[in-house]
Design an enzyme around this catalytic site. Sequence first.
Site, PDB file in Angstrom:
ATOM      1  N   GLY A 198     -16.901 -14.071  25.733  1.00  0.00           N
ATOM      2  CA  GLY A 198     -15.808 -15.037  25.585  1.00  0.00           C
ATOM      3  C   GLY A 198     -16.156 -16.370  26.206  1.00  0.00           C
ATOM      4  N   GLY A 248     -16.427 -18.674  28.694  1.00  0.00           N
ATOM      5  CA  GLY A 248     -16.345 -18.658  30.147  1.00  0.00           C
ATOM      6  C   GLY A 248     -16.327 -20.050  30.743  1.00  0.00           C
ATOM      7  N   ARG A 249     -16.703 -21.030  29.943  1.00  0.00           N
ATOM      8  CA  ARG A 249     -16.680 -22.416  30.448  1.00  0.00           C
ATOM      9  C   ARG A 249     -16.348 -23.387  29.325  1.00  0.00           C
ATOM     10  NH1 ARG A 249     -23.072 -23.898  30.388  1.00  0.00           N
ATOM     11  NH2 ARG A 249     -23.626 -22.204  28.999  1.00  0.00           N
ATOM     12  N   LYS A 298     -16.833 -28.258  26.683  1.00  0.00           N
ATOM     13  CA  LYS A 298     -17.757 -27.301  27.289  1.00  0.00           C
ATOM     14  C   LYS A 298     -18.037 -27.744  28.723  1.00  0.00           C
ATOM     15  CE  LYS A 298     -22.134 -25.051  26.192  1.00  0.00           C
ATOM     16  NZ  LYS A 298     -23.340 -25.110  25.349  1.00  0.00           N
ATOM     17  N   ASP A 308     -18.818 -20.475  37.280  1.00  0.00           N
ATOM     18  CA  ASP A 308     -17.886 -21.482  37.804  1.00  0.00           C
ATOM     19  C   ASP A 308     -17.187 -22.256  36.695  1.00  0.00           C
ATOM     20  OD1 ASP A 308     -19.960 -22.952  36.802  1.00  0.00           O
ATOM     21  OD2 ASP A 308     -20.484 -23.949  38.683  1.00  0.00           O
ATOM     22  N   ASP A 351     -23.906 -13.620  20.065  1.00  0.00           N
ATOM     23  CA  ASP A 351     -22.813 -14.549  20.385  1.00  0.00           C
ATOM     24  C   ASP A 351     -23.230 -15.995  20.144  1.00  0.00           C
ATOM     25  OD1 ASP A 351     -24.395 -13.607  22.714  1.00  0.00           O
ATOM     26  OD2 ASP A 351     -23.413 -15.264  23.742  1.00  0.00           O
ATOM     27  N   ASN A 352     -24.508 -16.217  19.870  1.00  0.00           N
ATOM     28  CA  ASN A 352     -24.979 -17.557  19.541  1.00  0.00           C
ATOM     29  C   ASN A 352     -25.373 -17.662  18.073  1.00  0.00           C
ATOM     30  OD1 ASN A 352     -24.604 -18.389  22.184  1.00  0.00           O
ATOM     31  ND2 ASN A 352     -26.689 -17.825  22.792  1.00  0.00           N
TER      32      ASN A 352
HETATM   33  P1  AMP Z   1     -24.516 -18.832  26.891  1.00  0.00           P
HETATM   34  O1  AMP Z   1     -25.725 -18.463  27.665  1.00  0.00           O
HETATM   35  O2  AMP Z   1     -24.160 -20.285  27.038  1.00  0.00           O
HETATM   36  O3  AMP Z   1     -24.566 -18.388  25.471  1.00  0.00           O
HETATM   37  O4  AMP Z   1     -23.302 -18.050  27.581  1.00  0.00           O
HETATM   38  C1  AMP Z   1     -23.208 -16.662  27.605  1.00  0.00           C
HETATM   39  C2  AMP Z   1     -21.888 -16.273  28.258  1.00  0.00           C
HETATM   40  O5  AMP Z   1     -21.856 -16.692  29.619  1.00  0.00           O
HETATM   41  C3  AMP Z   1     -20.664 -16.882  27.610  1.00  0.00           C
HETATM   42  O6  AMP Z   1     -19.607 -15.960  27.711  1.00  0.00           O
HETATM   43  C4  AMP Z   1     -20.416 -18.089  28.462  1.00  0.00           C
HETATM   44  O7  AMP Z   1     -19.088 -18.544  28.385  1.00  0.00           O
HETATM   45  C5  AMP Z   1     -20.748 -17.566  29.846  1.00  0.00           C
HETATM   46  N1  AMP Z   1     -21.137 -18.631  30.770  1.00  0.00           N
HETATM   47  C6  AMP Z   1     -22.279 -19.341  30.758  1.00  0.00           C
HETATM   48  N2  AMP Z   1     -22.294 -20.251  31.770  1.00  0.00           N
HETATM   49  C7  AMP Z   1     -21.131 -20.105  32.447  1.00  0.00           C
HETATM   50  C8  AMP Z   1     -20.547 -20.752  33.593  1.00  0.00           C
HETATM   51  N3  AMP Z   1     -21.166 -21.726  34.247  1.00  0.00           N
HETATM   52  N4  AMP Z   1     -19.336 -20.322  33.991  1.00  0.00           N
HETATM   53  C9  AMP Z   1     -18.700 -19.336  33.339  1.00  0.00           C
HETATM   54  N5  AMP Z   1     -19.183 -18.700  32.275  1.00  0.00           N
HETATM   55  C10 AMP Z   1     -20.385 -19.064  31.815  1.00  0.00           C
HETATM   56 MG    MG Z   2     -23.497 -19.155  23.927  1.00  0.00          MG
END
Ligand code: AMP
Ligand code: MG
Length: 473
Positions: free
Chosen positions: A86, A88-89, A109, A121, A245-246
């Site tokens: 989901g 997260g940021r 974002k 965070d 998820d990407n």
């Molecule tokens: P990503 O690596 O950007 O595809 O993110 C994978 C997952 O980690 C997703 O659910 C993001 O929302 C979460 N996520 C990545 N960075 C952060 C962050 N700094 N704080 C909270 N959630 C994060």
């Molecule tokens: Mg992602």
Amino acid sequence: MTLHVPFDNTYAALPDRFFTRQAPEPVGTPRLIRFNTALAEELGIEPGTPDEMARVFSGNEIPQGATPLAQAYAGHQFGGFSPQLGDGRAILLGEVVDRAGRRRDIQLKGAGRTPYSRMGDGRAWLGPVLREYVLSEAMHALGIPTTRALVAVATGDPVYREQGALPGAVLTRVAASHIRVGTFEFFAARRDLDALKALYAYTRDRHYPEAGDPGELLEAVIDRQAALVADWMSIGFIHGVMNTDNTTLSGETIDYGPAAYMDAYHPVTVYSSIDRYGRYAFDNQAQIIAWNLAQLASALVPLMPDQDDAIQVFTRMIHAMPTRVEGERRRRFRAKLGLATHQGGDTALIDDLLKLMQDHGADFTNTFRGLADGSARDQFTDTAAFDAWEPRWKARIADEADPDGLMRRTNPAFIPRNHRVEQMIAAATRGDYAPFERLLDVLSRPFDDQPDAADLRLPPEPHEEVKQTFCGT
Ligand code: AMP
Ligand code: MG
């Protein structure tokens, strides 16, 4: 001047378990870094004052008509399933229907914590924000489907990462939608058939109105993703984190975390620091996209009336996918050699050049661009091998009407080279945004010879070389 975003939101009307309503967390002293005026125009957004835009696109002020929410999704990361990822940021502010009638998401974002943040965070630092801004806008200028960058705002707050305290930033991303393979997996893993049906209907209406059933939707996604991965390979792009998820249902490139363009050509190039086994290496991308769409296929099976039959049909579709990507890739590489037509022996001509480039560590972008202007030979340490290949190619393009024109349209002079992106981030961190603006400007016309920007075509000096990239957290 008052900022106006003509929101027209539909995702917020889906059932509650699709998302959590969540306002962005306010930041200290938001300051506008950049606003993409041309994209705003396309979206029908009226810009406001820099202060107003900084407030809205940092999340400090919720614009009229927004329904802020964090989307729920799951995903396979490096092959392992996470049932609950989901946003997260990220916060979806809402959607607009652009001037061409296409529905587009507007998402912040780095806008703070959400129920999906887990240990994170909810923030982003300036580096990954500017990186995604430059890489996604460059991808668009190269003619490849991608999310776009609308705004970059500095938050004035520090973000703490391994390197220490870093300047915080928020990126406003525009996407055809943020529906991912992982969104389907989220509901399939919960055996929530009603939600799956609603997600299927929503996705079909938004992206594939011609699809008659989930099988036809799968077919259409396979088409777009095969074309997308072939597009990436044709410009030496390595996504780096092709988790499910990407992987979008729309067929747009999303998530520029560790993404990178190759300098010297090698098929197993990997930049991402966390990709230890080369799962997402350059040459593996055709296999991986098929693996990802197999996860989508599995999630769609419960929606089919005859599930045994669906499993067989979907399996055949997935097995055929790498060959499909390969066909698309060959077509693009033929064009890169100036070949609009297809003759026997073309594949060998392409493969032999790539093999030479690999053996000699030739620069991917400059070798192809150099074919049209006679400088390709300079990219090889041992020119004899290239001199043996070149007459075969010259004889072949003699049959073509406009090989030079085709090569200039398909072989960019400019790509966002890793070392330039890193230098740009280092400068911006010191408060100097000139390299950021220059990269954006030059990369908006990647197929034009821009003699003033010749330095941006050079591969890195050994001390400038970027060996690893990091997920943009
Ligand atoms: P990503 O690596 O950007 O595809 O993110 C994978 C997952 O980690 C997703 O659910 C993001 O929302 C979460 N996520 C990545 N960075 C952060 C962050 N700094 N704080 C909270 N959630 C994060
Ligand atoms: Mg992602």
